[in-house]
Design a protein around this motif. Structure first.
Motif, PDB file in Angstrom:
ATOM      1  N   ARG A 181       0.653  -1.240   0.113  1.00  8.17           N
ATOM      2  CA  ARG A 181      -0.031   0.029  -0.120  1.00  8.17           C
ATOM      3  C   ARG A 181       1.021   1.283   0.252  1.00  8.17           C
ATOM      4  O   ARG A 181       0.494   2.305  -0.476  1.00  8.17           O
ATOM      5  CB  ARG A 181      -1.089  -0.058   1.081  1.00  8.17           C
ATOM      6  N   THR A 182       2.076   1.156   0.675  1.00  7.21           N
ATOM      7  CA  THR A 182       2.734   2.407   0.612  1.00  7.21           C
ATOM      8  C   THR A 182       4.069   2.730  -0.251  1.00  7.21           C
ATOM      9  O   THR A 182       4.151   3.710  -0.650  1.00  7.21           O
ATOM     10  CB  THR A 182       3.416   2.442   2.134  1.00  7.21           C
ATOM     11  N   SER A 183       4.362   1.627  -0.969  1.00  6.52           N
ATOM     12  CA  SER A 183       5.388   1.520  -1.672  1.00  6.52           C
ATOM     13  C   SER A 183       5.185   0.816  -3.030  1.00  6.52           C
ATOM     14  O   SER A 183       6.100   0.724  -3.901  1.00  6.52           O
ATOM     15  CB  SER A 183       6.628   0.903  -0.907  1.00  6.52           C
ATOM     16  N   GLY A 184       4.140   0.290  -3.100  1.00  7.69           N
ATOM     17  CA  GLY A 184       3.665  -0.553  -4.299  1.00  7.69           C
ATOM     18  C   GLY A 184       4.453  -2.106  -4.317  1.00  7.69           C
ATOM     19  O   GLY A 184       5.067  -2.515  -3.641  1.00  7.69           O
TER      20      GLY A 184
ATOM     21  N   ASN B 286      -6.206  11.792  -4.815  1.00  7.93           N
ATOM     22  CA  ASN B 286      -5.126  10.963  -4.122  1.00  7.93           C
ATOM     23  C   ASN B 286      -4.909   9.793  -4.112  1.00  7.93           C
ATOM     24  O   ASN B 286      -4.044   8.821  -4.528  1.00  7.93           O
ATOM     25  CB  ASN B 286      -4.470  11.791  -2.935  1.00  7.93           C
ATOM     26  N   GLU B 287      -6.102   9.107  -3.438  1.00  7.49           N
ATOM     27  CA  GLU B 287      -6.324   7.672  -3.110  1.00  7.49           C
ATOM     28  C   GLU B 287      -6.512   7.077  -4.603  1.00  7.49           C
ATOM     29  O   GLU B 287      -5.990   5.965  -4.863  1.00  7.49           O
ATOM     30  CB  GLU B 287      -7.271   7.482  -2.124  1.00  7.49           C
TER      31      GLU B 287
ATOM     32  N   ALA C 239      -2.999   6.544  -6.578  1.00  4.76           N
ATOM     33  CA  ALA C 239      -2.410   5.808  -6.002  1.00  4.76           C
ATOM     34  C   ALA C 239      -2.738   4.281  -6.234  1.00  4.76           C
ATOM     35  O   ALA C 239      -1.971   3.356  -6.553  1.00  4.76           O
ATOM     36  CB  ALA C 239      -2.142   5.804  -4.510  1.00  4.76           C
TER      37      ALA C 239
ATOM     38  N   ASN D 269      -2.203   3.765 -10.204  1.00  5.13           N
ATOM     39  CA  ASN D 269      -0.744   3.583 -10.518  1.00  5.13           C
ATOM     40  C   ASN D 269      -0.345   1.941  -9.625  1.00  5.13           C
ATOM     41  O   ASN D 269       0.412   1.383 -10.494  1.00  5.13           O
ATOM     42  CB  ASN D 269       0.051   4.707  -9.642  1.00  5.13           C
ATOM     43  N   SER D 270      -0.843   1.643  -8.634  1.00  5.39           N
ATOM     44  CA  SER D 270      -0.307   0.383  -8.161  1.00  5.39           C
ATOM     45  C   SER D 270      -1.055  -0.743  -8.988  1.00  5.39           C
ATOM     46  O   SER D 270      -0.333  -1.586  -9.617  1.00  5.39           O
ATOM     47  CB  SER D 270      -0.949   0.217  -6.789  1.00  5.39           C
TER      48      SER D 270
ATOM     49  N   GLU E 137       1.322  -0.580 -12.274  1.00  8.31           N
ATOM     50  CA  GLU E 137       2.510  -1.084 -11.673  1.00  8.31           C
ATOM     51  C   GLU E 137       2.404  -2.637 -12.061  1.00  8.31           C
ATOM     52  O   GLU E 137       3.449  -3.284 -12.379  1.00  8.31           O
ATOM     53  CB  GLU E 137       3.051  -0.631 -10.595  1.00  8.31           C
TER      54      GLU E 137
END
Length: 211
Positions: free
Chosen positions: A16-19, A92-93, A96, A99-100, A103
């Motif tokens: 959740r914080t760094s992918g 923002n959520e 994120a 993007n996850s 990724e």
């Protein structure tokens, strides 16, 4: 909390914080405050760790909500459940989460793809399919969905959700989710029969209910 549960929680926090790219044996061990040998006792390989975390992420975030409550409109119940697969409307959520998601596809199929991450995507897909089948089977037992169509409906739903994610990714300034809600509504209205009893349920045929 068991040591395995603590490790799973640490791994999910790391994603959740760094992918997903940060999801490694060493990274999870550090996040959990344990040695790598302790982590490998529960997750012998990094690929195993990836598969478990992908499944836990889906099953931990996606709930059954009111899918069993036949006093409520079946299309509304399925719609509310499917909304859980979309990123939250907060800018923002949502960014994120998208993007996850992107990724994970890049790590699975891009020029720097790693076989282990293909397993993450596969496990997430399988867990999502399991959840969708459970919801659709519940509605089928209640007479709202044709049981023979469940596999097709679940596959269509996953393809639709992935497509909506892509649409949101290429339109980063649109965060109201109005289009996504309309698409989901069209889907549930096309697969759900609201009048229970119109469809012939397995119970009505004398067959054992599908679990």
């Amino acid at each position: 909390m068991s040591s395995r549960e603590k490790l799973v929680e640490a791994a999910m926090a790391l994603v959740r914080t760094s992918g997903f790219s940060a999801l490694s044996v060493r990274g999870v061990a550090k996040e959990a405050g344990v040695g790598a040998s302790t982590l490998r006792h529960h997750f012998p390989t990094q690929a195993h760790l990836h598969r478990v975390i992908a499944t836990e992420l889906v099953l931990g975030l996606v709930k059954d909500l009111t899918i069993d409550d036949d006093k409520l409109d079946p299309a509304d119940r399925l719609f509310d459940c499917l909304l859980q697969f979309l990123p939250p409307p907060a800018q923002n959520e949502q960014a994120a989460a998208l993007n996850s998601w992107f990724e994970l596809y890049r790590l699975s199929f891009g020029p720097d793809a790693a076989p282990a991450f293909r397993g993450v995507l596969t496990s997430a897909h399988e867990a999502s399919t399991t959840v969708l089948h459970r919801w659709l089977k519940t509605l089928a037992r209640q007479g709202h969905v044709q049981e023979d169509d469940i596999d097709d409906h679940a596959a269509y739903a996953l393809a639709m959700i992935n497509g909506l994610h892509l649409c949101m990714l290429v339109e980063p300034r649109r965060f109201d989710l109005s289009l996504e809600h309309r698409v989901l509504r069209h889907y549930v209205n096309s697969v759900v029969e609201r009048s229970a009893g119109k469809l012939v349920t397995p119970e009505a045929q004398g067959a054992a209910p599908v679990l």
